[in-house]
Design an enzyme around this catalytic site. Structure first.
Site, PDB file in Angstrom:
ATOM      1  N   PHE A   5       1.327  -0.959  -0.381  1.00 17.85           N
ATOM      2  CA  PHE A   5       0.188   0.174   0.118  1.00 17.85           C
ATOM      3  C   PHE A   5       0.823   0.873   0.101  1.00 17.85           C
ATOM      4  O   PHE A   5       1.925   1.393   1.356  1.00 17.85           O
ATOM      5  CB  PHE A   5      -0.950  -0.123   0.996  1.00 17.85           C
ATOM      6  CG  PHE A   5      -1.807   1.321   1.191  1.00 17.85           C
ATOM      7  CD1 PHE A   5      -3.607   1.113   0.566  1.00 17.85           C
ATOM      8  CD2 PHE A   5      -1.708   2.121   1.780  1.00 17.85           C
ATOM      9  CE1 PHE A   5      -3.984   2.174   0.168  1.00 17.85           C
ATOM     10  CE2 PHE A   5      -2.621   3.358   1.495  1.00 17.85           C
ATOM     11  CZ  PHE A   5      -3.676   3.529   1.173  1.00 17.85           C
ATOM     12  N   LYS A  59       2.085  10.984   8.590  1.00 17.59           N
ATOM     13  CA  LYS A  59       1.611  10.155   9.412  1.00 17.59           C
ATOM     14  C   LYS A  59       2.309  10.852  10.243  1.00 17.59           C
ATOM     15  O   LYS A  59       1.595  11.695  10.544  1.00 17.59           O
ATOM     16  CB  LYS A  59       2.095   9.039   9.375  1.00 17.59           C
ATOM     17  CG  LYS A  59       0.872   7.864   8.012  1.00 17.59           C
ATOM     18  CD  LYS A  59       0.662   6.551   8.288  1.00 17.59           C
ATOM     19  CE  LYS A  59      -0.620   5.739   7.758  1.00 17.59           C
ATOM     20  NZ  LYS A  59      -1.533   6.011   7.221  1.00 17.59           N
ATOM     21  N   ASP A  68       9.284   3.064   2.282  1.00 12.47           N
ATOM     22  CA  ASP A  68       7.854   3.653   1.841  1.00 12.47           C
ATOM     23  C   ASP A  68       7.757   3.659   3.626  1.00 12.47           C
ATOM     24  O   ASP A  68       7.816   2.444   3.695  1.00 12.47           O
ATOM     25  CB  ASP A  68       6.706   3.326   1.509  1.00 12.47           C
ATOM     26  CG  ASP A  68       5.239   3.901   1.885  1.00 12.47           C
ATOM     27  OD1 ASP A  68       5.296   4.252   2.770  1.00 12.47           O
ATOM     28  OD2 ASP A  68       4.745   3.827   1.317  1.00 12.47           O
TER      29      ASP A  68
HETATM   30  N1  PLP Z   1       2.348   4.787   2.428  1.00 11.16           N
HETATM   31  C1  PLP Z   1       1.884   3.655   3.521  1.00 11.16           C
HETATM   32  C2  PLP Z   1       3.071   2.633   3.669  1.00 11.16           C
HETATM   33  C3  PLP Z   1       0.759   3.815   4.002  1.00 11.16           C
HETATM   34  O1  PLP Z   1      -0.083   3.056   5.213  1.00 11.16           O
HETATM   35  C4  PLP Z   1      -0.048   4.857   3.482  1.00 11.16           C
HETATM   36  C5  PLP Z   1      -1.360   5.654   4.186  1.00 11.16           C
HETATM   37  O2  PLP Z   1      -1.895   4.622   5.191  1.00 11.16           O
HETATM   38  C6  PLP Z   1       0.427   5.496   2.745  1.00 11.16           C
HETATM   39  C7  PLP Z   1       1.561   5.248   2.077  1.00 11.16           C
HETATM   40  C8  PLP Z   1      -0.438   7.265   2.617  1.00 11.16           C
HETATM   41  O3  PLP Z   1      -0.452   8.040   2.945  1.00 11.16           O
HETATM   42  P1  PLP Z   1      -1.549   9.192   2.704  1.00 11.16           P
HETATM   43  O4  PLP Z   1      -2.958   8.801   2.950  1.00 11.16           O
HETATM   44  O5  PLP Z   1      -1.242  10.072   3.916  1.00 11.16           O
HETATM   45  O6  PLP Z   1      -1.517   9.431   1.801  1.00 11.16           O
END
Ligand code: PLP
Length: 396
Positions: A129, A245, A216
């Protein structure tokens, strides 16, 4: 609740909170909830932390925003602090995780073009994700999230999770790959870890191939698993790290950090964000980092998480419905043998906020300030609900 003018993209729970304090949230009737979701890994310092309240209030009174047309000393200070913490060299600031990953994807493409690869490809993982923008949605390995938004973008190759041989096969078959992008621990995908040593193996392969390793750490980073980054738990330094986050404890801010060649790829005009790294967001992030360090919260999260995982394992031992309890620090997944559509509401009725991801994985992402006592309360509230599943008819 007067929600009829909101678009229908969220399946919201029928509850709103009025205020919070530490790991607790309170609704309008004064009911108290132990927040083991932490705003989806955002509220590292819990709710209404006085240091953040003070920093945000002071900055709001001085200067909210000027734009990236001008120097922003707080942004420069944050870049210095954050790159030092992550062993990186340069930073780009934005407002969310998806945007941080967009920046990483663009850096990988620039890296490819610099190497004269006309159509650079990024290897991404099954079950990953990375966000909801078109590029990050394409990188995300969830067909349900992608459905209806085709055509997706080109330039991505999917690889099975935790499978170094599959990655080696991609390396042997393709000459257009420029990067590997992964979550060191998959969050939305169900708190899935790599085997010990696997990330180091991927790092080695990336070095041999001239690929960038993009981690990520939007969910796993910021001290949640013990070190500042989960990749550090494995002794691995990526080329690019993305954060968001918890970085602002609720004030929106994302960061794409890079080292080596990747650190110098952006030039004036080829990327940007109006709000990105404004004085308010940077002041909040600096305050978060100061508290994390002062209170040694990464170490606390590691210790509390280890205790909670072992406690949950002991208390659910022998229950057939529990397949596995896994995770690191305060990133914990409890995989069940069935989907549990009613569990979140049942926990909420007992005063505990949890999340369920991938249908059957209870996901706990509490604030890092969670104490041992509060962790015991999570176990007290959660284990009877899991035990009750054992005798309940299976959900369809
Ligand atoms: N990458 C990871 C691992 C995530 O858990 C999330 C959100 O849950 C995102 C990217 C996307 O972040 P945002 O919702 O701030 O765009």
């Amino acid at each position: 609740m007067g929600a009829n003018h909101l678009m229908g993209n969220y399946a919201r729970q029928e509850i709103a909170f009025e205020h919070g304090r530490g790991v607790f949230l309170y609704d309008a009737d004064g009911n108290r909830y132990l927040d083991a979701v932490g705003g989806l890994a955002v509220n590292l310092l819990g709710h209404a932390h006085p240091a953040i309240t003070e920093a945000v209030s002071a900055q709001a009174a001085a200067l909210l925003h000027t734009s990236n047309l001008y120097r922003i000393p707080l942004q420069e200070q944050l870049a210095t602090t954050l790159t030092a913490l992550c062993n990186m060299e340069s930073a780009f600031f934005c407002n969310s995780g998806a945007e941080a990953n967009e920046a990483a994807i663009k850096l990988a493409r620039l890296h490819g073009h610099r190497r004269e690869i006309g159509a650079p490809h990024i290897v991404v993982m099954e079950n990953a994700f990375h966000g909801r923008t078109m590029a990050t949605l394409t990188a995300t390995g969830n067909r349900r999230a992608q459905a209806g938004f085709e055509p997706l973008l080109g330039g991505f190759v999917r690889c099975p999770w935790d499978d170094l041989d599959a990655l080696r096969t991609i390396a042997s078959q393709r000459s257009d790959v420029v990067a590997v992008m992964l979550e060191p621990i998959q969050g939305e995908g169900g708190i899935r870890q790599l085997q010990p040593g696997r990330l180091a193996g991927i790092r080695e392969l990336c070095d041999a191939q001239g690929w960038l390793l993009i981690c990520d750490e939007i969910q796993s980073g910021m001290g949640r698993t013990g070190h500042f980054l989960a990749s550090m738990d494995e002794g691995v330094t990526p080329d690019i790290v993305t954060l968001a986050k918890g970085l602002g404890n609720g004030v929106p801010i994302g960061a794409c950090l890079a080292r080596g060649d990747a650190a110098t790829l952006f030039a004036p005009g080829n990327h940007g964000s109006t709000f990105g790294g404004n004085p308010l967001a940077c002041r909040a992030a600096l305050a978060v980092l100061a508290v994390l360090e002062k209170e040694n919260l990464a170490a606390q999260a590691a210790a509390t998480g280890e205790w909670l995982i072992s406690e949950l394992r002991q208390r659910t031992a022998g229950l057939q419905c529990v397949r596995e309890i896994r995770g690191r620090g305060l990133m914990i997944g409890i995989e069940l043998d069935r989907d549990v559509p009613d569990l979140v509401a049942a926990a909420r009725a007992r005063g505990l906020l949890i999340n369920v991801t991938a249908g059957n994985v209870i996901r706990l992402l509490p604030p890092l300030v969670l104490t041992r006592d509060e962790a015991a309360q999570v176990a007290d509230l959660l284990t009877p609900l899991i035990a009750a599943l054992e005798t309940a008819p299976e959900a369809t």
